[in-house]
Design a protein around this motif. Structure first.
Motif, PDB file in Angstrom:
ATOM      1  N   ALA A 112      -7.910  -1.295  -5.980  1.00  0.00           N
ATOM      2  CA  ALA A 112      -9.252  -0.721  -6.147  1.00  0.00           C
ATOM      3  C   ALA A 112     -10.083  -0.930  -4.886  1.00  0.00           C
ATOM      4  O   ALA A 112     -10.781  -0.015  -4.429  1.00  0.00           O
ATOM      5  CB  ALA A 112      -9.942  -1.341  -7.358  1.00  0.00           C
ATOM      6  N   GLU A 113      -9.998  -2.102  -4.315  1.00  0.00           N
ATOM      7  CA  GLU A 113     -10.773  -2.426  -3.101  1.00  0.00           C
ATOM      8  C   GLU A 113     -10.363  -1.541  -1.935  1.00  0.00           C
ATOM      9  O   GLU A 113     -11.174  -1.166  -1.101  1.00  0.00           O
ATOM     10  CB  GLU A 113     -10.559  -3.895  -2.745  1.00  0.00           C
ATOM     11  N   ASN A 114      -9.080  -1.189  -1.879  1.00  0.00           N
ATOM     12  CA  ASN A 114      -8.561  -0.407  -0.761  1.00  0.00           C
ATOM     13  C   ASN A 114      -8.323   1.057  -1.109  1.00  0.00           C
ATOM     14  O   ASN A 114      -7.752   1.793  -0.303  1.00  0.00           O
ATOM     15  CB  ASN A 114      -7.258  -1.036  -0.264  1.00  0.00           C
ATOM     16  N   GLN A 115      -8.764   1.462  -2.298  1.00  0.00           N
ATOM     17  CA  GLN A 115      -8.573   2.825  -2.779  1.00  0.00           C
ATOM     18  C   GLN A 115      -7.120   3.269  -2.614  1.00  0.00           C
ATOM     19  O   GLN A 115      -6.829   4.343  -2.106  1.00  0.00           O
ATOM     20  CB  GLN A 115      -9.524   3.787  -2.068  1.00  0.00           C
ATOM     21  N   GLY A 116      -6.216   2.402  -3.054  1.00  0.00           N
ATOM     22  CA  GLY A 116      -4.795   2.676  -2.891  1.00  0.00           C
ATOM     23  C   GLY A 116      -4.062   2.813  -4.200  1.00  0.00           C
ATOM     24  O   GLY A 116      -4.643   2.720  -5.280  1.00  0.00           O
ATOM     25  N   ASN A 117      -2.761   3.063  -4.076  1.00  0.00           N
ATOM     26  CA  ASN A 117      -1.876   3.079  -5.236  1.00  0.00           C
ATOM     27  C   ASN A 117      -0.512   2.527  -4.811  1.00  0.00           C
ATOM     28  O   ASN A 117      -0.238   2.381  -3.630  1.00  0.00           O
ATOM     29  CB  ASN A 117      -1.758   4.484  -5.849  1.00  0.00           C
ATOM     30  N   VAL A 118       0.303   2.222  -5.787  1.00  0.00           N
ATOM     31  CA  VAL A 118       1.629   1.683  -5.503  1.00  0.00           C
ATOM     32  C   VAL A 118       2.538   2.847  -5.131  1.00  0.00           C
ATOM     33  O   VAL A 118       2.717   3.774  -5.918  1.00  0.00           O
ATOM     34  CB  VAL A 118       2.185   0.922  -6.727  1.00  0.00           C
ATOM     35  N   GLN A 119       3.104   2.818  -3.929  1.00  0.00           N
ATOM     36  CA  GLN A 119       3.964   3.901  -3.465  1.00  0.00           C
ATOM     37  C   GLN A 119       5.441   3.535  -3.485  1.00  0.00           C
ATOM     38  O   GLN A 119       6.292   4.399  -3.643  1.00  0.00           O
ATOM     39  CB  GLN A 119       3.554   4.323  -2.055  1.00  0.00           C
ATOM     40  N   VAL A 120       5.730   2.245  -3.305  1.00  0.00           N
ATOM     41  CA  VAL A 120       7.119   1.773  -3.261  1.00  0.00           C
ATOM     42  C   VAL A 120       7.207   0.466  -4.026  1.00  0.00           C
ATOM     43  O   VAL A 120       6.331  -0.390  -3.897  1.00  0.00           O
ATOM     44  CB  VAL A 120       7.591   1.546  -1.799  1.00  0.00           C
ATOM     45  N   VAL A 121       8.276   0.323  -4.809  1.00  0.00           N
ATOM     46  CA  VAL A 121       8.563  -0.929  -5.496  1.00  0.00           C
ATOM     47  C   VAL A 121       9.962  -1.360  -5.059  1.00  0.00           C
ATOM     48  O   VAL A 121      10.897  -0.561  -5.121  1.00  0.00           O
ATOM     49  CB  VAL A 121       8.536  -0.755  -7.034  1.00  0.00           C
ATOM     50  N   ILE A 122      10.083  -2.596  -4.603  1.00  0.00           N
ATOM     51  CA  ILE A 122      11.381  -3.153  -4.235  1.00  0.00           C
ATOM     52  C   ILE A 122      11.625  -4.355  -5.133  1.00  0.00           C
ATOM     53  O   ILE A 122      10.902  -5.344  -5.052  1.00  0.00           O
ATOM     54  CB  ILE A 122      11.428  -3.572  -2.747  1.00  0.00           C
ATOM     55  N   SER A 123      12.625  -4.241  -5.998  1.00  0.00           N
ATOM     56  CA  SER A 123      12.922  -5.320  -6.923  1.00  0.00           C
ATOM     57  C   SER A 123      14.178  -6.062  -6.475  1.00  0.00           C
ATOM     58  O   SER A 123      15.235  -5.464  -6.288  1.00  0.00           O
ATOM     59  CB  SER A 123      13.138  -4.793  -8.335  1.00  0.00           C
ATOM     60  N   THR A 124      14.033  -7.363  -6.330  1.00  0.00           N
ATOM     61  CA  THR A 124      15.170  -8.234  -6.027  1.00  0.00           C
ATOM     62  C   THR A 124      15.414  -9.195  -7.181  1.00  0.00           C
ATOM     63  O   THR A 124      16.155 -10.155  -7.042  1.00  0.00           O
ATOM     64  CB  THR A 124      14.935  -9.026  -4.723  1.00  0.00           C
TER      65      THR A 124
END
Length: 121
Positions: free
Chosen positions: A23-35
């Motif tokens: 919210a602070e950076n007006q962003g969204n999640v674009q990539v998820v890397i699960s290990t």
């Protein structure tokens, strides 16, 4: 400098939650890397999948379908499976170490033969 989320909460008022940072950076999640190991049965919070769909990388190659991959493919996310990463890594290593072109098709076939689910799975 960047920010490190302390939780996956979507609460914009909770300091250091992923929701607050986005919210602070007006962003969204674009990539998820699960290990995480498949046994963790990790799934993304639904709020992450309610706007822009991220590309999901799951390094697990067994089982072929993890809870995360089942969830995100059902939502329409593009995914990169651990089996894909495994054979691509193998191809790169083969070529680096031998100086020869890797037998890509053979390597992919062997990985998939050992990673794809069987009727017993």
């Amino acid at each position: 400098g960047g920010s490190v989320a302390s939780s996956l909460s979507d609460d914009a008022d909770t300091k250091n939650s992923l929701g607050a940072i986005l919210a602070e950076n007006q962003g969204n999640v674009q990539v998820v890397i699960s290990t995480l190991p498949a046994a963790a049965e990790f799934e993304l919070p639904e709020w992450i999948l309610s706007s822009a769909l991220p590309i999901v990388f799951d390094v697990n190659y067994k089982p072929y379908n993890t809870a995360l991959l089942l969830q995100t493919t059902a939502k329409g996310c593009d995914v990169v499976r651990g089996s894909e990463m495994l054979w691509e890594q193998g191809v790169g290593q083969f070529e680096l170490w031998t100086g020869r072109t890797a037998p890509y098709g053979v390597m992919k076939k062997v990985v998939l033969e050992n990673c794809l689910p069987t009727e017993a799975d």
